[in-house]
Motif scaffolding. Structure first.
Motif, short mmCIF file in Angstrom:
data_model
loop_
_atom_site.label_atom_id
_atom_site.label_comp_id
_atom_site.label_asym_id
_atom_site.label_seq_id
_atom_site.Cartn_x
_atom_site.Cartn_y
_atom_site.Cartn_z
N UNK A 47 4.23 -3.74 -0.31
CA UNK A 47 4.93 -4.99 0.05
C UNK A 47 5.07 -5.11 1.57
N UNK A 48 5.78 -4.17 2.15
CA UNK A 48 6.19 -4.33 3.54
C UNK A 48 5.04 -4.50 4.54
N UNK A 49 3.94 -3.72 4.43
CA UNK A 49 2.88 -3.87 5.44
C UNK A 49 2.25 -5.26 5.46
N UNK A 50 2.33 -5.96 4.34
CA UNK A 50 1.72 -7.30 4.27
C UNK A 50 2.66 -8.40 4.75
N UNK A 51 3.92 -8.06 4.90
CA UNK A 51 4.91 -9.11 5.16
C UNK A 51 5.71 -8.85 6.43
N UNK A 52 5.29 -7.87 7.22
CA UNK A 52 6.10 -7.59 8.41
C UNK A 52 5.74 -8.52 9.57
N UNK A 53 6.52 -8.41 10.61
CA UNK A 53 6.46 -9.36 11.71
C UNK A 53 5.07 -9.47 12.34
N UNK A 54 4.44 -8.31 12.60
CA UNK A 54 3.14 -8.37 13.31
C UNK A 54 2.09 -9.10 12.49
N UNK A 55 2.17 -8.96 11.17
CA UNK A 55 1.19 -9.60 10.30
C UNK A 55 1.45 -11.11 10.21
N UNK A 56 2.71 -11.48 10.07
CA UNK A 56 3.05 -12.91 9.99
C UNK A 56 2.66 -13.61 11.29
N UNK A 57 2.92 -12.93 12.39
CA UNK A 57 2.56 -13.49 13.69
C UNK A 57 1.04 -13.64 13.82
N UNK A 58 0.30 -12.63 13.39
CA UNK A 58 -1.17 -12.69 13.44
C UNK A 58 -1.71 -13.84 12.59
N UNK A 59 -1.09 -14.04 11.42
CA UNK A 59 -1.55 -15.12 10.53
C UNK A 59 -1.44 -16.47 11.21
N UNK A 60 -0.37 -16.69 11.94
CA UNK A 60 -0.16 -17.98 12.60
C UNK A 60 -0.98 -18.06 13.89
N UNK A 61 -0.86 -17.05 14.73
CA UNK A 61 -1.44 -17.14 16.08
C UNK A 61 -2.95 -16.90 16.10
N UNK A 62 -3.44 -16.03 15.25
CA UNK A 62 -4.87 -15.70 15.31
C UNK A 62 -5.66 -16.33 14.16
N UNK A 63 -5.11 -16.27 12.95
CA UNK A 63 -5.85 -16.84 11.81
C UNK A 63 -5.68 -18.36 11.78
N UNK A 64 -4.57 -18.84 12.36
CA UNK A 64 -4.37 -20.28 12.44
C UNK A 64 -3.66 -20.89 11.25
N UNK A 65 -2.93 -20.09 10.49
CA UNK A 65 -2.20 -20.65 9.35
C UNK A 65 -1.03 -21.50 9.83
N UNK A 66 -0.68 -22.51 9.02
CA UNK A 66 0.53 -23.29 9.26
C UNK A 66 1.74 -22.44 8.88
N UNK A 67 2.92 -22.89 9.31
CA UNK A 67 4.14 -22.18 8.93
C UNK A 67 4.29 -22.15 7.41
N UNK A 68 3.89 -23.25 6.78
CA UNK A 68 4.00 -23.32 5.32
C UNK A 68 3.05 -22.31 4.65
N UNK A 69 1.83 -22.23 5.15
CA UNK A 69 0.86 -21.29 4.57
C UNK A 69 1.30 -19.84 4.83
N UNK A 70 1.93 -19.62 5.96
CA UNK A 70 2.45 -18.29 6.27
C UNK A 70 3.53 -17.90 5.26
N UNK A 71 4.40 -18.85 4.98
CA UNK A 71 5.47 -18.58 4.01
C UNK A 71 4.89 -18.34 2.61
N UNK A 72 3.86 -19.10 2.26
CA UNK A 72 3.19 -18.88 0.96
C UNK A 72 2.67 -17.45 0.87
N UNK A 73 2.05 -17.00 1.96
CA UNK A 73 1.53 -15.63 2.02
C UNK A 73 2.66 -14.63 1.80
N UNK A 74 3.73 -14.83 2.53
CA UNK A 74 4.88 -13.92 2.44
C UNK A 74 5.39 -13.85 1.01
N UNK A 75 5.62 -15.02 0.46
CA UNK A 75 6.22 -15.09 -0.88
C UNK A 75 5.26 -14.52 -1.93
#
Lengths: 214, 214
Positions: A105-133
């Motif tokens: 769970x944790x390695x997929x949902x921690x800060x560095x990963x969420x930040x990478x998803x938005x800043x590098x992969x280009x996900x929206x905030x909504x898509x980031x939350x979908x990933x987290x959930x």
């Protein structure tokens, strides 16, 4: 002992619970993961922990990293209060439950990963939350199944005393609540979390009770 | 013992190395992660391991999950050949190195995550590979820094005998090579991997040597 910690880091939260459970005093050194471009990335901190992650624990002139390795170390050098049962199969079960949080769970949902998803992969905030959930639900459902189907589960994850598994479960539930994840599908996890919350070692380790809390 | 394994799973590969190191015989039960929609998702396997992951190890009528918990269990019930040093600080270091692979690299790059990125998040194959390479490089660089800067590193990750850390390092390097990641920036990791590769317990655990290899 000196603990490099961030109030909201769930990996640091695990170690704070264990230190409190064992009654081991420590000095907190806050590492703010968001401020100043991330203090974990500063050269001074990278010299301590090249992984740029918290927690790090300094003891006897040595720096220890990785929360699960730190829990095991504390168990070896401060065997009371025990966070693992005595029998090998029970110890394996507790470690497995802890690792379901720490690896699945944790390695997929921690800060560095969420930040990478938005800043590098280009996900929206909504898509980031979908990933987290998604990963939180996936992991929580598996953990719930392991707990609900075993007669080894008691008041806590394993029997009637808290273990390393509870040290990992509680911070993960804290994170889930922060993201407004409905806990109803995970009644065993929610029940254990509530029992833990009432205990001072868990309550004192809560993010809101840390010196660097905001 | 019965090991539910997939030849290319790096978590299963870790356990195969440890079983070989300790000279513990086992029966392989292949779980094909790609065939039949993923055999790990079949009800029969979920009854064994609700996390739908390999490996699972059955011993004494009990199923153990999570590769790191299994390595610890094997160390406790088959203490020879030891995969952890004797001193607490050394044990913490070995566990930390193992967890840098098991928590910081592998969970972000395993099959279920890569599949989710393409099928649910909608990434292209190219963007998926970028993701893989990013987290692999990030994790390898941290592991290299930890290894290169410590006088505890020897022929192997910790001193001159293989440990749990090597059981985790070798499968991760195998994965890196599969994705054509250049190992030149990680000379210590590459050197240790080469030393391990020459040892029969590591060679016999290699994916290409498994009964389910393709």
């Amino acid at each position: 002992m000196k603990l490099y910690t961030y109030f909201r880091s769930s990996a640091a939260y695990r170690v704070r619970i264990a230190l409190n459970m064992k009654g081991v005093g420590y000095d907190s050194v806050p590492v703010h993961l968001l401020r100043n471009g991330g203090e974990q990335l500063a050269p001074e901190y990278l010299a301590i922990n090249p992984s740029a992650l918290v927690p790090s624990l300094q003891d006897k002139g040595t720096t220890l990293t990785q929360s699960i390795a730190i829990l095991e170390y504390l168990e070896e050098v401060h065997p009371q209060v025990a966070l693992l049962p005595r029998d090998a199969l029970g110890r394996a079960r507790v470690r497995s439950l802890a690792l379901m949080v720490a690896c699945d769970i944790h390695p997929l949902t921690n800060l560095r990963v969420l930040r990478h998803l938005v800043q590098e992969v280009g996900l929206s905030e909504e898509a980031k939350t979908d990933w987290y959930v998604h990963w939180l639900r996936e992991g929580m459902a598996a953990l719930e199944a392991h707990l609900a189907h075993s007669r080894d589960t008691g008041r806590f994850c394993h029997g009637d005393m808290p273990t390393m598994a509870d040290c990992c479960l509680v911070p993960q539930v804290f994170n889930a609540r922060r993201f407004n994840v409905d806990m109803a599908p995970y009644p065993t996890i929610a029940r254990i979390d509530a029992v833990c919350a009432a205990l001072p070692p868990f309550a004192d380790a809560h993010p809101s009770r840390q010196p660097d809390a905001e």
